[in-house]
Design a protein around this motif. Structure first.
Motif, PDB file in Angstrom:
ATOM      1  N   GLY A   1      46.619  41.968  42.140  1.00  0.00           N
ATOM      2  CA  GLY A   1      46.908  42.546  40.831  1.00  0.00           C
ATOM      3  C   GLY A   1      47.909  41.722  40.040  1.00  0.00           C
ATOM      4  O   GLY A   1      47.772  40.505  39.879  1.00  0.00           O
ATOM      5  N   ALA A   2      48.949  42.419  39.562  1.00  0.00           N
ATOM      6  CA  ALA A   2      49.943  41.760  38.726  1.00  0.00           C
ATOM      7  C   ALA A   2      50.728  40.701  39.493  1.00  0.00           C
ATOM      8  O   ALA A   2      51.302  39.796  38.903  1.00  0.00           O
ATOM      9  CB  ALA A   2      50.899  42.813  38.167  1.00  0.00           C
ATOM     10  N   ARG A   3      50.732  40.862  40.824  1.00  0.00           N
ATOM     11  CA  ARG A   3      51.526  39.919  41.631  1.00  0.00           C
ATOM     12  C   ARG A   3      50.690  38.711  42.070  1.00  0.00           C
ATOM     13  O   ARG A   3      51.139  37.894  42.843  1.00  0.00           O
ATOM     14  CB  ARG A   3      52.082  40.647  42.855  1.00  0.00           C
ATOM     15  N   HIS A   4      49.432  38.648  41.573  1.00  0.00           N
ATOM     16  CA  HIS A   4      48.571  37.530  41.974  1.00  0.00           C
ATOM     17  C   HIS A   4      49.102  36.219  41.380  1.00  0.00           C
ATOM     18  O   HIS A   4      49.485  36.158  40.219  1.00  0.00           O
ATOM     19  CB  HIS A   4      47.140  37.768  41.500  1.00  0.00           C
TER      20      HIS A   4
ATOM     21  N   VAL B   1      38.247  23.446  43.908  1.00  0.00           N
ATOM     22  CA  VAL B   1      38.797  24.466  44.823  1.00  0.00           C
ATOM     23  C   VAL B   1      39.915  25.262  44.139  1.00  0.00           C
ATOM     24  O   VAL B   1      40.771  24.690  43.475  1.00  0.00           O
ATOM     25  CB  VAL B   1      39.316  23.800  46.116  1.00  0.00           C
ATOM     26  N   CYS B   2      39.858  26.573  44.308  1.00  0.00           N
ATOM     27  CA  CYS B   2      40.907  27.463  43.799  1.00  0.00           C
ATOM     28  C   CYS B   2      41.445  28.313  44.949  1.00  0.00           C
ATOM     29  O   CYS B   2      40.688  28.702  45.848  1.00  0.00           O
ATOM     30  CB  CYS B   2      40.361  28.408  42.731  1.00  0.00           C
ATOM     31  N   LYS B   3      42.735  28.593  44.887  1.00  0.00           N
ATOM     32  CA  LYS B   3      43.323  29.491  45.896  1.00  0.00           C
ATOM     33  C   LYS B   3      44.541  30.200  45.293  1.00  0.00           C
ATOM     34  O   LYS B   3      45.404  29.574  44.683  1.00  0.00           O
ATOM     35  CB  LYS B   3      43.758  28.693  47.141  1.00  0.00           C
ATOM     36  N   GLY B   4      44.587  31.491  45.484  1.00  0.00           N
ATOM     37  CA  GLY B   4      45.747  32.250  45.016  1.00  0.00           C
ATOM     38  C   GLY B   4      46.175  33.249  46.069  1.00  0.00           C
ATOM     39  O   GLY B   4      45.466  33.501  47.048  1.00  0.00           O
ATOM     40  N   PHE B   5      47.355  33.808  45.858  1.00  0.00           N
ATOM     41  CA  PHE B   5      47.893  34.802  46.801  1.00  0.00           C
ATOM     42  C   PHE B   5      48.377  36.025  46.031  1.00  0.00           C
ATOM     43  O   PHE B   5      48.760  35.921  44.869  1.00  0.00           O
ATOM     44  CB  PHE B   5      49.054  34.210  47.614  1.00  0.00           C
ATOM     45  N   GLY B   6      48.385  37.162  46.677  1.00  0.00           N
ATOM     46  CA  GLY B   6      48.889  38.393  46.071  1.00  0.00           C
ATOM     47  C   GLY B   6      47.785  39.133  45.334  1.00  0.00           C
ATOM     48  O   GLY B   6      46.717  38.576  45.047  1.00  0.00           O
TER      49      GLY B   6
END
Lengths: 220, 792
Positions: free
Chosen positions: A16-19, A9-14
């Protein structure tokens, strides 16, 4: 069948550059009736993992499967409304803060998941559980009239009222003193065990983590 | 201090929706004020431009029984000796009617220098007259009157039909009156607060109509305000005043909104303010920072409001004058700009100041003892209502004061009603003495309903004032709707009666009686009724006496069945009110008494009217002139054919066309009223949305919790819908009685005081249901519409 199975499982927020990727290729399996403590520093993704397991946020990649009613439900393939319906039936959630609806009484807060699941006939049992948790004289009180420990015990009673397959608790003792922490942790683990629910607790407290069958350490 | 101000301004920038709504409230309130002022000035200028020359600058008229020129000279002598210090100047006036051939003229004589235009020397020339524009005579035209040739030296737009203005001597000659004849004395009286009154009138056009008239005193004379001879001026001012009062509605609603938004802002700034207090920032400095930032917002919003108000005024004037005349040009004078700035800043700073005083850190709970204050307010409000409604002397101010008091009473009970609802819901949960826990709802809808009701009734401080504003706007909208609807029904009933004839012929210079006879001879089946009128003065009031053959059919046009007797009369409501008479009383006209047998509605009549039999009029006035003809029982084609040969200059008006025109005028008259009410409603809706938005932002945690419990999006919307409906119901439940009250006051108090006619209040669902539905929909929409994310 596992109650919870996370695979890559992967999860990110934001954008472009702010990801920022918070969860990266994470796998975990929790059996029915098992308790797991998620430990790790702030920002390591404990709360995000719980939110993923509850279906509050969708996974970016990987599979996340919940077992309920003898069936496997792949959250990564479910839409928002289906995840909500599954969460309502299969998940009980305890938060660190703001656990109770301020405009509902203690008993009404506990009755809410029952009502949502059309299990109104079980309200008397819920009342008995509240009495067993020492809240028999606070049934008509509003949350603002309760102490922090009482509020968390009500939250536990509510999370377990509809006998969910999975109980998720995010720092349930985070804002309590040692004595109340002990009471609340004891109630949470005992109730989950009694119902045979899988319990995943995110915590900084070693005392709470030690109660779990397994401890998973997250790194930043 | 600059940093503090900057901090607050940045906070507003970080909460753009709340700031935008607050700004919109101020801007619309200012726009409404500017629009009503500009419209008022436009109408006022038109009224002023049409002032009769003999009454320019006249404030009062003085008269006495059988007054003669000797009496006038005696009065003037006293004045010149300084015995009448309150008199600025006096002049005699002669007024009478001249019938020359087939035409009648109103002859008005006054001091030649008063009559003359500033750049003319008309008065100095013998046998020269000024003619009203309605006579359609060009300067230099010669009229043969009373056996002499008279030259029209100038044309004036006095708005007096068929009027001729001449020097006193010339007027006496034209009317064939003795040299010592006097109709009345025109005066300019000094009033102690003249300056204040003039300034106020410039600030609030039409204000004078609401003020009680100055009663002048001259020993041996009856002194009346000039309005008794120029009722149209009073009529116009009354229109201005009522519109001005309505224009303030949006401003009052805006004030409520500003207050509510400031309360919410202060709540959100509470932590920051507490921290600043801990750093040593004084309460006064916090107030200056907060109010300064609100001032910046008010300044910007006011500029938009001025521009919007100008646009609104242009639009409304175009709307109300389309097809009638070219709308006059309007310009933004310094007074308008100052008034707008004052309105914007006053509304914003007073609203914010009161909110800060009551809710700033250190004083976050409402002051104690509010119930006592509330009940005290209710008692004072009821006393004001009683005084305003019963004391005729309070005039329009009394009527509007009663409306204002009613509004305040209604809005002040939002909080108690919400608390009562909250307690009632709690009691319902613990019926029969059992603990509430035994009555816990166990169904999904039951529990969500209870949750929605509590969310609606628990946040009095956050929503109470916004709901109050909505109540005010919906109540006013209902009240005005009821009045307009009732008026429209009465007006149409009157039209149906009055327009009983198929055609109305305007005869110009023809003899109506002769034309009617010729018509009857040519078409024996036709019913032709000559109609005439003349202007007289009764007890100091200008009154129009209408005369005709008042058979049963003709009196039915005024709602009276039998034919009129020779000593009987029908009187308009305005006439009875002006003369203090009732049906059954007698009124003396031309030295002979007439008994009033019926009162009729005279909507749109500027002048009080008395209707008598033609024969009775002939006894009093001699030869009669008929200027109109009512005609029935003749096909249009036959009438046109006959008129083309017999009287081609006669203007024919068909009943349907007259009715359409009358209703069109009615709609135009109330278009401005409806538009101003709508502006107030928009302000209220925007305010409620803002309050709901702030509440929902504060409840984000609660919403997230419900979502975690598995509450679906649909259920969340249902919850919001229930909450909005409950709030909307509270608003409309209080708005309905308020609206009924406003409607009743407008129909029975304000209309009679402003225009001399009363309207029978009829409660039709069509009039109150729409504003109520709008109010309810607004509350629901405010609750359901998406909330923009704001960082603060």
């Amino acid at each position: 069948m596992s109650a919870i199975r996370l695979n890559g499982v992967c999860k990110g927020f934001g954008d472009g550059a702010r990801h920022r990727r918070v969860i990266d290729d994470f796998s975990l399996e929790v059996a029915a009736g098992e308790s797991v403590a998620l430990c790790g520093p702030s920002g390591s993704g404990k709360s995000t993992l719980l939110n993923l397991m509850a279906g509050l946020v969708p996974v970016d990649a990987g599979t996340l499967i919940l077992g309920h009613d003898g069936r496997s439900h792949d959250l990564s393939r479910l839409g928002e409304s289906e995840r909500t319906a599954l969460r309502r039936r299969a998940v009980g959630y305890v938060f660190q803060f703001f656990n109770l609806v301020p405009t509902l009484t203690v008993l009404e807060n506990v009755a809410l998941p029952l009502a949502l699941n059309r299990l109104g006939q079980r309200v008397p049992e819920a009342r008995q559980r509240l009495e067993a948790l020492g809240l028999g004289d606070r049934l008509d009180a509003y949350p603002e009239m309760l102490s922090g420990g009482e509020q968390q015990r009500v939250a536990i009673a509510r999370a377990l009222a509809h006998e969910p397959a999975i109980v998720l608790a995010d720092e349930p003792t985070g804002n309590l003193d040692a004595r109340h922490s002990e009471e609340v942790a004891q109630a949470l683990f005992a109730e989950a065990r009694r119902l045979g629910s899988a319990l995943v607790v995110a915590t900084h407290s070693a005392a709470v983590a030690e109660r779990a069958d397994r401890i998973v350490e997250l790194v930043q | 201090m600059k940093l503090l101000l900057r901090s607050f301004v940045r906070f507003f920038a970080q909460t753009p929706w709340a700031t935008l709504t607050a700004g919109l409230g101020i801007a619309l309130g200012v726009a409404s004020t500017v629009a009503t002022h500009l419209l008022g000035l436009a109408v006022s200028d038109q009224l002023g431009a049409s002032a009769a020359p003999h009454l320019r600058g006249v404030t009062h008229i003085a008269e006495r029984a059988d007054a003669t020129m000797a009496d006038y000279f005696d009065l003037r002598h006293q004045w010149r000796q300084g015995k009448l210090p309150q008199v600025e100047w006096i002049t005699p006036v002669i007024q009478g009617q001249l019938v020359e051939g087939e035409r009648r003229y109103q002859v008005i004589g006054a001091d030649g220098f008063r009559l003359a235009a500033r750049d003319s020397s008309v008065s100095a020339t013998r046998n020269s007259i000024a003619a009203d524009a309605t006579l359609e005579r060009a300067p230099g035209a010669v009229l043969q009157l009373a056996g002499e040739r008279w030259t029209v030296a100038e044309v004036v737009d006095a708005g007096l039909e068929d009027a001729l203005f001449a020097d006193v001597g010339d007027a006496l000659a034209l009317l064939g009156r003795p040299a010592d004849h006097l109709s009345y004395v025109a005066l300019s009286l000094k009033a102690p607060l003249d300056g204040v009154r003039e300034t106020l009138e410039r600030l609030f056009p039409g204000l004078a109509a609401g003020l009680p008239a100055d009663v002048g005193q001259l020993a041996g004379w009856t002194v009346r305000p000039v309005a008794s001879v120029r009722p149209e001026q009073q009529f116009g001012n009354a229109v201005l005043f009522t519109r001005g009062a309505l224009g303030l509605l949006a401003l009052v609603v805006a004030w409520f909104i500003i207050y509510q938004i400031c309360v919410l802002w202060l709540r959100r700034q509470q932590l920051l303010m507490t921290r600043l207090s801990a750093l040593g920032v004084s309460r006064g400095e916090l107030a200056v920072g907060f109010l300064g930032a609100i001032g910046v917002l008010a300044g910007v919003a006011t500029l938009f409001g001025i521009a919007g108000g100008y646009g609104l005024a242009v639009l409304l004037l175009r709307l109300s004058m389309a097809g009638i005349a070219a709308p006059p040009a309007m310009e933004l004078s310094a007074i308008v700009v100052v008034k707008a700035l004052f309105s914007g800043f006053a509304v914003a700073l007073v609203g914010a100041g009161v909110a800060f005083t009551r809710r700033a850190p250190g004083n976050l709970q409402p002051p104690a003892g509010r119930m006592a204050v509330r009940w005290g307010g209710v008692v004072v409000g009821l006393a004001l209502i009683a005084a305003g409604l019963t004391l005729e002397e309070t005039g329009l101010y009394g009527g509007f004061l009663a409306v204002l008091a009613g509004c305040l009473i209604a809005t002040s009970w939002v909080g108690p009603l919400l608390r009562w609802l909250r307690d009632a819901l709690e009691r319902r949960g613990s019926e029969g003495g059992h603990p509430r826990s035994s009555a816990t709802a166990t169904t999904r809808n039951g529990l969500l309903f209870r949750l929605a009701m509590r969310e609606a009734t628990w946040h009095e401080a956050d929503l109470g004032v916004a709901i109050g504003a909505l109540i005010l706007a919906v109540g006013a909208s209902v009240g005005i709707g009821l009045m307009v609807g009732s008026f429209e029904r009465d007006f149409m009933r009157m039209l149906d009666q009055r327009l009983a004839h198929d055609f109305f012929l305007e005869l110009r210079d023809r003899d109506g009686a002769a034309l009617a006879r010729a018509l009857r001879e040519a078409h024996p089946g036709a019913v032709a009724v000559p109609l005439g009128e003349r202007s007289v003065r009764l007890h100091g009031h200008t009154v129009e006496i209408g005369y005709a053959d008042f058979s049963g059919a003709e009196t039915a046009r005024y709602g009276y069945a039998p034919a009129l007797g020779l000593d009987e009369a029908l009187a308009s409501e305005a006439l009875l009110k002006a003369l203090g008479l009732s049906v059954g009383d007698s009124v003396v006209v031309g030295g002979k008494a007439l008994r009033v047998v019926h009162e009729f509605s005279g909507f749109g009549d500027v002048v009080p009217r008395l209707l008598i039999q033609a024969e009775a009029a002939a006894v009093r006035f001699g030869a009669l002139h008929y200027d109109r003809l009512g005609l029935s029982g003749l096909p249009a084609a036959d009438l046109e054919r006959w008129l083309a040969e017999a009287a081609p200059d006669v203007v024919v008006r068909q009943r349907a066309a007259l009715r359409t025109v009358a209703l069109d005028v009615f709609d135009r008259t109330f278009a401005i009223t409806r538009a101003l009410t709508l502006v107030a409603l928009i302000v209220a809706v925007a305010g409620l949305y803002n309050a709901m938005m702030a509440l929902r932002l504060n409840q984000r945690a609660s919403v997230a919790l419900l979502r975690a419990l598995g509450l679906s999006v649909g259920e969340q919307r249902w919850l919001a819908l229930m909450r909005g409906s409950a709030l909307g119901l509270v608003a409309v439940v209080l708005a309905l009685p308020l609206g009924l009250f406003i409607g009743a006051v407008l129909c029975d108090v304000i209309n009679p005081r402003a225009f001399g006619w009363s309207v029978a209040l009829s409660i039709s669902a069509a009039d109150w249901a729409l504003p109520m539905a709008l109010g309810l929909a607004a509350a629901v929409a405010a609750s359901v519409l998406p909330v923009p994310e704001e960082s603060a």
